[in-house]
Design a protein around this motif. Structure first.
Motif, PDB file in Angstrom:
ATOM      1  N   TYR A  85      35.862 -55.846 -13.323  1.00  0.00           N
ATOM      2  CA  TYR A  85      37.262 -55.391 -13.275  1.00  0.00           C
ATOM      3  C   TYR A  85      37.331 -53.872 -13.369  1.00  0.00           C
ATOM      4  CZ  TYR A  85      41.917 -54.296 -15.088  1.00  0.00           C
ATOM      5  OH  TYR A  85      43.148 -53.737 -15.302  1.00  0.00           O
ATOM      6  N   GLU A  86      36.573 -53.291 -14.295  1.00  0.00           N
ATOM      7  CA  GLU A  86      36.664 -51.852 -14.516  1.00  0.00           C
ATOM      8  C   GLU A  86      36.203 -51.055 -13.288  1.00  0.00           C
ATOM      9  OE1 GLU A  86      36.506 -49.580 -18.584  1.00  0.00           O
ATOM     10  OE2 GLU A  86      34.496 -50.166 -17.949  1.00  0.00           O
ATOM     11  N   ALA A  87      35.234 -51.584 -12.541  1.00  0.00           N
ATOM     12  CA  ALA A  87      34.746 -50.887 -11.344  1.00  0.00           C
ATOM     13  C   ALA A  87      35.820 -50.791 -10.264  1.00  0.00           C
ATOM     14  CB  ALA A  87      33.512 -51.603 -10.797  1.00  0.00           C
ATOM     15  N   SER A  88      36.828 -51.653 -10.335  1.00  0.00           N
ATOM     16  CA  SER A  88      37.888 -51.643  -9.316  1.00  0.00           C
ATOM     17  C   SER A  88      39.006 -50.653  -9.639  1.00  0.00           C
ATOM     18  CB  SER A  88      38.492 -53.046  -9.185  1.00  0.00           C
ATOM     19  OG  SER A  88      39.259 -53.383 -10.336  1.00  0.00           O
ATOM     20  N   LEU A  89      38.985 -50.070 -10.831  1.00  0.00           N
ATOM     21  CA  LEU A  89      40.074 -49.204 -11.270  1.00  0.00           C
ATOM     22  C   LEU A  89      39.918 -47.789 -10.713  1.00  0.00           C
ATOM     23  CD1 LEU A  89      40.265 -50.348 -14.988  1.00  0.00           C
ATOM     24  CD2 LEU A  89      41.577 -51.203 -13.033  1.00  0.00           C
ATOM     25  N   GLN A  90      41.028 -47.211 -10.304  1.00  0.00           N
ATOM     26  CA  GLN A  90      41.022 -45.869  -9.725  1.00  0.00           C
ATOM     27  C   GLN A  90      41.910 -44.932 -10.543  1.00  0.00           C
ATOM     28  OE1 GLN A  90      39.085 -44.975  -7.120  1.00  0.00           O
ATOM     29  NE2 GLN A  90      38.293 -47.093  -7.157  1.00  0.00           N
ATOM     30  N   PRO A  91      41.528 -43.645 -10.620  1.00  0.00           N
ATOM     31  CA  PRO A  91      42.415 -42.684 -11.275  1.00  0.00           C
ATOM     32  C   PRO A  91      43.677 -42.470 -10.439  1.00  0.00           C
ATOM     33  CG  PRO A  91      40.598 -41.553 -10.193  1.00  0.00           C
ATOM     34  CD  PRO A  91      40.314 -43.019 -10.082  1.00  0.00           C
ATOM     35  N   ARG A  92      44.719 -41.999 -11.074  1.00  0.00           N
ATOM     36  CA  ARG A  92      45.946 -41.721 -10.328  1.00  0.00           C
ATOM     37  C   ARG A  92      45.672 -40.685  -9.241  1.00  0.00           C
ATOM     38  NH1 ARG A  92      51.566 -41.055 -13.197  1.00  0.00           N
ATOM     39  NH2 ARG A  92      52.090 -41.364 -10.983  1.00  0.00           N
ATOM     40  N   VAL A  93      46.439 -40.794  -8.167  1.00  0.00           N
ATOM     41  CA  VAL A  93      46.221 -39.923  -7.009  1.00  0.00           C
ATOM     42  C   VAL A  93      47.157 -38.726  -7.094  1.00  0.00           C
ATOM     43  CG1 VAL A  93      46.260 -39.780  -4.495  1.00  0.00           C
ATOM     44  CG2 VAL A  93      45.522 -41.899  -5.617  1.00  0.00           C
ATOM     45  N   ILE A  94      46.562 -37.529  -6.942  1.00  0.00           N
ATOM     46  CA  ILE A  94      47.353 -36.297  -6.997  1.00  0.00           C
ATOM     47  C   ILE A  94      48.032 -36.055  -5.651  1.00  0.00           C
ATOM     48  CG2 ILE A  94      47.225 -33.782  -7.197  1.00  0.00           C
ATOM     49  CD1 ILE A  94      45.031 -34.151  -9.244  1.00  0.00           C
ATOM     50  N   LYS A  95      49.319 -35.815  -5.706  1.00  0.00           N
ATOM     51  CA  LYS A  95      50.094 -35.491  -4.510  1.00  0.00           C
ATOM     52  C   LYS A  95      49.994 -34.002  -4.197  1.00  0.00           C
ATOM     53  CE  LYS A  95      54.745 -36.275  -2.618  1.00  0.00           C
ATOM     54  NZ  LYS A  95      56.101 -36.812  -2.938  1.00  0.00           N
ATOM     55  N   SER A  96      50.113 -33.197  -5.238  1.00  0.00           N
ATOM     56  CA  SER A  96      49.972 -31.736  -5.098  1.00  0.00           C
ATOM     57  C   SER A  96      49.852 -31.132  -6.493  1.00  0.00           C
ATOM     58  CB  SER A  96      51.169 -31.131  -4.366  1.00  0.00           C
ATOM     59  OG  SER A  96      52.366 -31.305  -5.126  1.00  0.00           O
ATOM     60  N   SER A  97      49.519 -29.859  -6.544  1.00  0.00           N
ATOM     61  CA  SER A  97      49.451 -29.149  -7.819  1.00  0.00           C
ATOM     62  C   SER A  97      49.727 -27.678  -7.567  1.00  0.00           C
ATOM     63  CB  SER A  97      48.079 -29.345  -8.475  1.00  0.00           C
ATOM     64  OG  SER A  97      47.059 -28.801  -7.628  1.00  0.00           O
ATOM     65  N   LYS A  98      50.216 -27.004  -8.591  1.00  0.00           N
ATOM     66  CA  LYS A  98      50.486 -25.571  -8.427  1.00  0.00           C
ATOM     67  C   LYS A  98      50.612 -24.904  -9.792  1.00  0.00           C
ATOM     68  CE  LYS A  98      55.554 -25.919  -8.127  1.00  0.00           C
ATOM     69  NZ  LYS A  98      56.745 -25.620  -7.297  1.00  0.00           N
ATOM     70  N   ALA A 147      47.104 -57.545 -23.921  1.00  0.00           N
ATOM     71  CA  ALA A 147      45.654 -57.296 -23.883  1.00  0.00           C
ATOM     72  C   ALA A 147      45.271 -56.505 -25.125  1.00  0.00           C
ATOM     73  CB  ALA A 147      45.268 -56.537 -22.620  1.00  0.00           C
ATOM     74  N   ILE A 148      44.069 -56.750 -25.642  1.00  0.00           N
ATOM     75  CA  ILE A 148      43.638 -56.070 -26.861  1.00  0.00           C
ATOM     76  C   ILE A 148      42.686 -54.917 -26.585  1.00  0.00           C
ATOM     77  CG2 ILE A 148      44.009 -58.027 -28.397  1.00  0.00           C
ATOM     78  CD1 ILE A 148      41.051 -58.716 -28.136  1.00  0.00           C
ATOM     79  N   ASP A 149      42.274 -54.740 -25.319  1.00  0.00           N
ATOM     80  CA  ASP A 149      41.352 -53.657 -24.976  1.00  0.00           C
ATOM     81  C   ASP A 149      41.884 -52.864 -23.784  1.00  0.00           C
ATOM     82  OD1 ASP A 149      39.264 -54.103 -26.920  1.00  0.00           O
ATOM     83  OD2 ASP A 149      38.776 -55.919 -25.796  1.00  0.00           O
ATOM     84  N   THR A 150      41.458 -51.611 -23.724  1.00  0.00           N
ATOM     85  CA  THR A 150      41.841 -50.712 -22.630  1.00  0.00           C
ATOM     86  C   THR A 150      40.629 -50.474 -21.738  1.00  0.00           C
ATOM     87  OG1 THR A 150      43.452 -49.621 -24.076  1.00  0.00           O
ATOM     88  CG2 THR A 150      42.792 -48.444 -22.086  1.00  0.00           C
ATOM     89  N   PHE A 151      40.887 -50.363 -20.437  1.00  0.00           N
ATOM     90  CA  PHE A 151      39.824 -50.153 -19.450  1.00  0.00           C
ATOM     91  C   PHE A 151      40.075 -48.828 -18.729  1.00  0.00           C
ATOM     92  CE2 PHE A 151      40.091 -54.579 -20.396  1.00  0.00           C
ATOM     93  CZ  PHE A 151      38.796 -55.042 -20.365  1.00  0.00           C
ATOM     94  N   TYR A 152      38.979 -48.215 -18.232  1.00  0.00           N
ATOM     95  CA  TYR A 152      39.061 -46.838 -17.754  1.00  0.00           C
ATOM     96  C   TYR A 152      38.577 -46.704 -16.308  1.00  0.00           C
ATOM     97  CZ  TYR A 152      39.558 -45.924 -22.738  1.00  0.00           C
ATOM     98  OH  TYR A 152      40.002 -45.935 -24.046  1.00  0.00           O
ATOM     99  N   SER A 153      39.281 -45.862 -15.571  1.00  0.00           N
ATOM    100  CA  SER A 153      38.842 -45.530 -14.220  1.00  0.00           C
ATOM    101  C   SER A 153      37.716 -44.497 -14.302  1.00  0.00           C
ATOM    102  CB  SER A 153      40.003 -44.933 -13.430  1.00  0.00           C
ATOM    103  OG  SER A 153      40.295 -43.614 -13.881  1.00  0.00           O
ATOM    104  N   ARG A 154      37.135 -44.183 -13.164  1.00  0.00           N
ATOM    105  CA  ARG A 154      36.191 -43.057 -13.104  1.00  0.00           C
ATOM    106  C   ARG A 154      36.950 -41.763 -13.386  1.00  0.00           C
ATOM    107  NH1 ARG A 154      37.214 -40.370  -8.381  1.00  0.00           N
ATOM    108  NH2 ARG A 154      38.318 -41.564  -6.780  1.00  0.00           N
ATOM    109  N   VAL A 155      36.243 -40.706 -13.703  1.00  0.00           N
ATOM    110  CA  VAL A 155      36.854 -39.395 -13.979  1.00  0.00           C
ATOM    111  C   VAL A 155      36.990 -38.626 -12.674  1.00  0.00           C
ATOM    112  CG1 VAL A 155      36.583 -37.207 -15.192  1.00  0.00           C
ATOM    113  CG2 VAL A 155      35.909 -39.360 -16.305  1.00  0.00           C
ATOM    114  N   ASP A 156      38.148 -38.045 -12.449  1.00  0.00           N
ATOM    115  CA  ASP A 156      38.387 -37.179 -11.289  1.00  0.00           C
ATOM    116  C   ASP A 156      38.753 -35.780 -11.809  1.00  0.00           C
ATOM    117  OD1 ASP A 156      38.655 -36.341  -8.711  1.00  0.00           O
ATOM    118  OD2 ASP A 156      40.109 -37.874  -8.124  1.00  0.00           O
TER     119      ASP A 156
END
Length: 225
Positions: A131-144, A211-220
């Motif tokens: 399950y955790e391998a399927s998780l993605q970090p949020r996608v950045i639209k833009s930054s400034k 759910a009693i545990d939190t799962f993490y995406s890869r780091v971006d």
């Protein structure tokens, strides 16, 4: 008058006959009667990382001393103490060491004198590396850059299992800062971000509300201009 007397006699005979049948059934089928402890009520499962937590209402039956949780078609089981508490309080039981899968659990309560409850059953799931391998970090639209600050704008994920995005960046003094951006907001402002450095971020998920545990995406990461 005779008719009324006959009806009365018939009624008494019927009641006597029913009573005798009930007594005969009780003595022949369940001698002495069968005593049951109260079964679990409001049985619920809470998903976890290689584990599941079950909860149920304690209930008013003070005779209940423990509960047996079965799974894997009753090949595996654990015994949990049921403490004395208010009837509306909840009992919690964590079953560890479960590979990532779906399970069927059956729970009975016991009084310590050989009496058990009627079983109750429920389905539950565990989560892990798949399950955790399927998780993605949020996608950045833009930054400034906004003055001395740095703003990140997100695409909305519309994913209720996304509970938080954690950002780590250095401020102008080179001190590492950690900021949480819970839920699904469309932006976050990082105060005094060090220009030319990188902001790292990771999104956190809970596969279910309960759910009693939190799962993490890869780091971006994103560069601060």
């Amino acid at each position: 008058m005779i008719r009324k007397i006959m009806i009365g006699i018939g009624a008494v005979c019927s009641l006597y006959a029913c009573s005798k049948v009930d007594d005969n059934f009780k003595n022949a089928v369940v001698p002495g009667g069968i005593l049951y402890t109260a079964k679990t009520e409001q049985l619920t499962t809470w998903a976890g990382r290689g584990r599941i937590m079950l909860s149920w209402r304690r209930g008013p039956d003070t005779k209940v001393k423990d509960a047996v949780v079965y799974w894997n078609t009753k090949k595996d089981s654990m015994i949990f103490t049921v403490p004395a508490m208010n009837a509306n309080d909840s009992v919690f039981a964590v079953v560890p060491g479960l590979p990532e899968s779906s399970y069927s659990f059956t729970v009975i309560t016991r009084d310590g004198n050989g009496h058990t409850s009627v079983p109750t059953s429920i389905l539950g799931s565990t989560y892990g590396a798949i399950y955790e391998a399927s998780l993605q970090p949020r996608v950045i639209k833009s930054s400034k850059a906004i003055g001395t600050d740095f703003c990140v704008y997100w695409y909305r994920s519309n994913d209720s299992t996304n509970v938080n995005t954690r950002l780590m960046y250095k401020d102008a003094a080179g001190i590492l800062k950690t900021v949480d951006n819970p839920g699904d907001p469309d932006s976050i402002l990082l105060k005094g971000a060090l220009k030319g450095s990188y902001c790292r971020f990771q999104t956190m998920y809970k596969p279910r509300n309960m759910a009693i545990d939190t799962f993490y995406s890869r780091v971006d990461s994103v560069k601060v201009p």
